[in-house]
Scaffold this motif. Sequence first.
Motif, PDB file in Angstrom:
ATOM      1  N   ILE A   1       1.920   6.698  -6.972  1.00 21.83           N
ATOM      2  CA  ILE A   1       0.907   7.666  -7.425  1.00 21.83           C
ATOM      3  C   ILE A   1       1.396   9.097  -7.211  1.00 21.83           C
ATOM      4  O   ILE A   1       1.307   9.940  -8.113  1.00 21.83           O
ATOM      5  CB  ILE A   1      -0.432   7.420  -6.701  1.00 21.83           C
ATOM      6  CG1 ILE A   1      -1.043   6.099  -7.163  1.00 21.83           C
ATOM      7  CG2 ILE A   1      -1.400   8.571  -6.928  1.00 21.83           C
ATOM      8  CD1 ILE A   1      -2.233   5.634  -6.341  1.00 21.83           C
ATOM      9  N   VAL A   2       1.940   9.376  -6.023  1.00 23.98           N
ATOM     10  CA  VAL A   2       2.425  10.727  -5.716  1.00 23.98           C
ATOM     11  C   VAL A   2       3.549  11.129  -6.671  1.00 23.98           C
ATOM     12  O   VAL A   2       3.546  12.241  -7.212  1.00 23.98           O
ATOM     13  CB  VAL A   2       2.888  10.810  -4.246  1.00 23.98           C
ATOM     14  CG1 VAL A   2       3.637  12.108  -3.980  1.00 23.98           C
ATOM     15  CG2 VAL A   2       1.696  10.682  -3.306  1.00 23.98           C
TER      16      VAL A   2
ATOM     17  N   LEU B   1       0.828  -1.202   0.000  1.00 27.13           N
ATOM     18  CA  LEU B   1       0.000   0.000   0.000  1.00 27.13           C
ATOM     19  C   LEU B   1       0.867   1.260   0.000  1.00 27.13           C
ATOM     20  O   LEU B   1       0.604   2.206  -0.749  1.00 27.13           O
ATOM     21  CB  LEU B   1      -0.926  -0.011   1.216  1.00 27.13           C
ATOM     22  CG  LEU B   1      -1.894   1.150   1.340  1.00 27.13           C
ATOM     23  CD1 LEU B   1      -2.841   1.193   0.144  1.00 27.13           C
ATOM     24  CD2 LEU B   1      -2.700   1.027   2.625  1.00 27.13           C
ATOM     25  N   ALA B   2       1.929   1.264   0.805  1.00 26.85           N
ATOM     26  CA  ALA B   2       2.835   2.412   0.832  1.00 26.85           C
ATOM     27  C   ALA B   2       3.504   2.608  -0.527  1.00 26.85           C
ATOM     28  O   ALA B   2       3.618   3.738  -1.016  1.00 26.85           O
ATOM     29  CB  ALA B   2       3.892   2.220   1.914  1.00 26.85           C
TER      30      ALA B   2
ATOM     31  N   ILE C   1       0.979   4.138  -2.986  1.00 28.10           N
ATOM     32  CA  ILE C   1       0.762   5.565  -2.704  1.00 28.10           C
ATOM     33  C   ILE C   1       1.950   6.396  -3.174  1.00 28.10           C
ATOM     34  O   ILE C   1       1.788   7.443  -3.803  1.00 28.10           O
ATOM     35  CB  ILE C   1       0.482   5.776  -1.202  1.00 28.10           C
ATOM     36  CG1 ILE C   1      -0.878   5.179  -0.843  1.00 28.10           C
ATOM     37  CG2 ILE C   1       0.539   7.253  -0.832  1.00 28.10           C
ATOM     38  CD1 ILE C   1      -1.147   5.100   0.640  1.00 28.10           C
TER      39      ILE C   1
END
Length: 54
Positions: free
Chosen positions: A16-17, A9-10, A13
């Motif tokens: 995406i960032v 999950l990290a 994220i």
Amino acid sequence: MKEIVLSLLAGIIIGIVFKFMKLPLPAPPVLAGVVGIFGVYFGGQIAEWLKSIF
């Protein structure tokens, strides 16, 4: 298993960032790089195993 899910999950994220900020992804761009990371991890595990034997 919780650590694996949180790690994935990290990573998603962060990916995406970085894409929204138009930065290069902070990861190996090819499969060989990913395999190299696994090699470093398994090498460390083998070293720990060898230390426990000797």
